[in-house]
Each structure stands twice: as structure tokens, then as C-alpha cells.
Write a protein that holds these residues in place. Sequence first.
Motif, PDB file in Angstrom:
ATOM      1  N   LEU A 119      -5.498 -11.552 -41.536  1.00  0.00           N
ATOM      2  CA  LEU A 119      -5.649 -10.181 -41.045  1.00  0.00           C
ATOM      3  C   LEU A 119      -5.176  -9.145 -42.068  1.00  0.00           C
ATOM      4  CD1 LEU A 119      -6.433  -8.500 -38.514  1.00  0.00           C
ATOM      5  CD2 LEU A 119      -4.013  -8.531 -37.907  1.00  0.00           C
ATOM      6  N   LEU A 120      -4.097  -9.436 -42.783  1.00  0.00           N
ATOM      7  CA  LEU A 120      -3.509  -8.469 -43.706  1.00  0.00           C
ATOM      8  C   LEU A 120      -4.152  -8.480 -45.089  1.00  0.00           C
ATOM      9  CD1 LEU A 120       0.283  -8.888 -42.836  1.00  0.00           C
ATOM     10  CD2 LEU A 120      -1.268  -7.058 -42.119  1.00  0.00           C
ATOM     11  N   ASN A 121      -5.214  -9.253 -45.250  1.00  0.00           N
ATOM     12  CA  ASN A 121      -5.906  -9.305 -46.535  1.00  0.00           C
ATOM     13  C   ASN A 121      -7.103  -8.351 -46.521  1.00  0.00           C
ATOM     14  OD1 ASN A 121      -7.129  -9.911 -48.945  1.00  0.00           O
ATOM     15  ND2 ASN A 121      -7.099 -12.122 -48.652  1.00  0.00           N
ATOM     16  N   PRO A 122      -7.000  -7.190 -47.190  1.00  0.00           N
ATOM     17  CA  PRO A 122      -8.105  -6.233 -47.166  1.00  0.00           C
ATOM     18  C   PRO A 122      -9.354  -6.740 -47.883  1.00  0.00           C
ATOM     19  CG  PRO A 122      -6.480  -5.564 -48.784  1.00  0.00           C
ATOM     20  CD  PRO A 122      -5.885  -6.717 -48.028  1.00  0.00           C
ATOM     21  N   LYS A 123      -9.178  -7.752 -48.749  1.00  0.00           N
ATOM     22  CA  LYS A 123     -10.341  -8.312 -49.443  1.00  0.00           C
ATOM     23  C   LYS A 123     -11.261  -9.023 -48.463  1.00  0.00           C
ATOM     24  CE  LYS A 123     -10.662  -7.707 -53.137  1.00  0.00           C
ATOM     25  NZ  LYS A 123     -11.099  -6.474 -53.836  1.00  0.00           N
ATOM     26  N   VAL A 124     -10.707  -9.481 -47.337  1.00  0.00           N
ATOM     27  CA  VAL A 124     -11.550 -10.089 -46.304  1.00  0.00           C
ATOM     28  C   VAL A 124     -12.428  -9.020 -45.674  1.00  0.00           C
ATOM     29  CG1 VAL A 124     -11.585 -11.391 -44.147  1.00  0.00           C
ATOM     30  CG2 VAL A 124      -9.832 -11.868 -45.850  1.00  0.00           C
ATOM     31  N   ALA A 125     -11.859  -7.830 -45.449  1.00  0.00           N
ATOM     32  CA  ALA A 125     -12.649  -6.719 -44.907  1.00  0.00           C
ATOM     33  C   ALA A 125     -13.766  -6.331 -45.877  1.00  0.00           C
ATOM     34  CB  ALA A 125     -11.739  -5.518 -44.648  1.00  0.00           C
ATOM     35  N   VAL A 126     -13.435  -6.279 -47.167  1.00  0.00           N
ATOM     36  CA  VAL A 126     -14.444  -5.959 -48.186  1.00  0.00           C
ATOM     37  C   VAL A 126     -15.525  -7.026 -48.193  1.00  0.00           C
ATOM     38  CG1 VAL A 126     -14.847  -5.692 -50.660  1.00  0.00           C
ATOM     39  CG2 VAL A 126     -12.803  -4.697 -49.632  1.00  0.00           C
ATOM     40  N   PHE A 127     -15.108  -8.289 -48.070  1.00  0.00           N
ATOM     41  CA  PHE A 127     -16.060  -9.396 -48.043  1.00  0.00           C
ATOM     42  C   PHE A 127     -17.054  -9.245 -46.901  1.00  0.00           C
ATOM     43  CE2 PHE A 127     -16.995 -13.432 -45.883  1.00  0.00           C
ATOM     44  CZ  PHE A 127     -17.793 -14.038 -46.842  1.00  0.00           C
ATOM     45  N   PHE A 128     -16.550  -8.940 -45.709  1.00  0.00           N
ATOM     46  CA  PHE A 128     -17.431  -8.812 -44.553  1.00  0.00           C
ATOM     47  C   PHE A 128     -18.401  -7.645 -44.713  1.00  0.00           C
ATOM     48  CE2 PHE A 128     -14.868 -11.919 -42.490  1.00  0.00           C
ATOM     49  CZ  PHE A 128     -15.618 -12.394 -41.437  1.00  0.00           C
ATOM     50  N   LEU A 129     -17.944  -6.581 -45.351  1.00  0.00           N
ATOM     51  CA  LEU A 129     -18.799  -5.398 -45.523  1.00  0.00           C
ATOM     52  C   LEU A 129     -19.837  -5.573 -46.619  1.00  0.00           C
ATOM     53  CD1 LEU A 129     -16.210  -2.500 -45.121  1.00  0.00           C
ATOM     54  CD2 LEU A 129     -17.964  -3.203 -43.504  1.00  0.00           C
ATOM     55  N   THR A 130     -19.602  -6.508 -47.534  1.00  0.00           N
ATOM     56  CA  THR A 130     -20.542  -6.704 -48.644  1.00  0.00           C
ATOM     57  C   THR A 130     -21.398  -7.965 -48.491  1.00  0.00           C
ATOM     58  OG1 THR A 130     -18.811  -7.832 -49.914  1.00  0.00           O
ATOM     59  CG2 THR A 130     -19.103  -5.470 -50.285  1.00  0.00           C
ATOM     60  N   PHE A 131     -20.846  -8.994 -47.850  1.00  0.00           N
ATOM     61  CA  PHE A 131     -21.558 -10.273 -47.738  1.00  0.00           C
ATOM     62  C   PHE A 131     -22.524 -10.296 -46.558  1.00  0.00           C
ATOM     63  CE2 PHE A 131     -21.578 -14.736 -46.110  1.00  0.00           C
ATOM     64  CZ  PHE A 131     -22.268 -15.315 -47.172  1.00  0.00           C
ATOM     65  N   LEU A 132     -22.051  -9.932 -45.387  1.00  0.00           N
ATOM     66  CA  LEU A 132     -22.888 -10.030 -44.189  1.00  0.00           C
ATOM     67  C   LEU A 132     -24.153  -9.181 -44.247  1.00  0.00           C
ATOM     68  CD1 LEU A 132     -20.266 -10.149 -41.265  1.00  0.00           C
ATOM     69  CD2 LEU A 132     -21.196 -12.012 -42.635  1.00  0.00           C
ATOM     70  N   PRO A 133     -24.084  -7.917 -44.719  1.00  0.00           N
ATOM     71  CA  PRO A 133     -25.299  -7.086 -44.722  1.00  0.00           C
ATOM     72  C   PRO A 133     -26.456  -7.644 -45.548  1.00  0.00           C
ATOM     73  CG  PRO A 133     -23.359  -5.715 -44.980  1.00  0.00           C
ATOM     74  CD  PRO A 133     -22.894  -7.142 -45.113  1.00  0.00           C
ATOM     75  N   GLN A 134     -26.151  -8.543 -46.481  1.00  0.00           N
ATOM     76  CA  GLN A 134     -27.217  -9.110 -47.313  1.00  0.00           C
ATOM     77  C   GLN A 134     -28.190  -9.964 -46.505  1.00  0.00           C
ATOM     78  OE1 GLN A 134     -25.861 -10.848 -51.096  1.00  0.00           O
ATOM     79  NE2 GLN A 134     -23.833 -10.005 -50.672  1.00  0.00           N
ATOM     80  N   PHE A 135     -27.792 -10.384 -45.308  1.00  0.00           N
ATOM     81  CA  PHE A 135     -28.619 -11.291 -44.509  1.00  0.00           C
ATOM     82  C   PHE A 135     -29.193 -10.607 -43.272  1.00  0.00           C
ATOM     83  CE2 PHE A 135     -25.381 -13.665 -46.777  1.00  0.00           C
ATOM     84  CZ  PHE A 135     -26.139 -14.635 -47.425  1.00  0.00           C
ATOM     85  N   LEU A 136     -29.114  -9.276 -43.225  1.00  0.00           N
ATOM     86  CA  LEU A 136     -29.632  -8.538 -42.080  1.00  0.00           C
ATOM     87  C   LEU A 136     -31.147  -8.435 -42.113  1.00  0.00           C
ATOM     88  CD1 LEU A 136     -27.094  -5.555 -41.886  1.00  0.00           C
ATOM     89  CD2 LEU A 136     -27.267  -7.475 -40.282  1.00  0.00           C
TER      90      LEU A 136
END
Length: 205
Positions: A119-136
Motif C-alpha cells: 500500500l505504501l509503495n507509490p510505484k505500485v500506483a504508477v504501475f496501475f496507471l501506466t500498465f492497465l490502460p494499455q489493455f483497454l
Amino acid sequence: MSHYPLFIAMAMLLIILPGPDTALVTQNTLTHSRKGGFRTALGISTGILIHTLAAVLGISAIIVKSAVLFSIFKYAGAVYLIYLGCMSLWSTRKKGATREEAPPYKGKSGFQQGFLTNLLNPKVAVFFLTFLPQFLDGGSNTFLQLLMMGLTYGVLTFAWFLMYIYLVDRINAWMKKPSTQQWIGGVSGLVLIGFGVKLVLEKRQ
């Protein structure tokens, strides 16, 4: 979701790459057997689900765009990783000196460690915002697609760690040797500290 199979394949490749989550699950499985590893994996997966909800609700985007919020999460996560690493090294040193058995497992600690580390890793938030949209898929509901992919990623992560925990537990006879445990505990501690330092040095993208 026409890209869903590709998303699953790419997600699995990313999940099995060693990181702080793997180091933490390994350490807690060795120290507290399957129960400790299981609760740690459950905490990690719960953290992923929180990040998923944050991403679909737009909260992650706010954190990523805000230098102050991003730094708060980054340094909090780094301090927590370094703390866990230092505690692992201290525990290894203490056991090496006294040859005592590991203390009784406290149910909440593994879950809490896995949850907060993720939860405290902001790189996970960045990952979700950059990785997931590629498959929309452009013609489908974006909210539902992101939610489904995030939930899938959490389930896949948990499933992978269940297999990993089973594997670690199967070779427990060798892993439970005092010398082996000290070596692995020391390495796990250094790895967690290393990831904490790496997180401190990460720049907001």
C-alpha cells in the motif's frame, strides 16, 4: 475485452519477477511456515485491491500528480521496507547468537507487513496507471475494465504466492537448518533494505 488474454500473460510475467513482496513472503514462510506466508500473501493481495480501487476512482492519479503526496507515500514506504529489513537482520543475528526458536506467530503481523509494504509503495500506483490502460478496449466501459483487470491481477498474485509458499515449505527441511535460515534471513533483510533505498531514490514520473 479482446486484450484480456494478453493482459493475463503479461501480468504473470511481472508477478513472478522477484521484488520486495517475494522477499517478504520468503522470510515469513521460512520463519512462520505456510501460515505466515499465507497471511503475508493475503496482505499483499489486499494492498493490490486497494490500489485497484484507487486507480479506478482516480485517487492514484491525484497522488502521482502531487509531488507532496507522492513523496509522503514514497518515504513512508521506503522507511517501512528498511525497518522490515533491519528487523530481519537483527532477528537473524539474535537467533545466531542464542540458537532460539522463532517466537510464536502473531496472526496479524504477516498480513500487516504484506499490506503496508504494498500500500505504501507509490510505484505500485504508477504501475496501475501506466500498465492497465494499455489493455483497454475503446468501446467498452473503462471503469469496469480497469476494475476487472485490477481484481485479476490481485487474484493472480495471490495464486502465484500460494504455489511459491508451497514450494518453499516443501524444501523446508533444508531451509530450516539454522545456518540456512541465518543466511536467507540476512539476504532477505538486505534485499528489503535495498528496495527501500531504491524507493527513496526513485523519481516521480
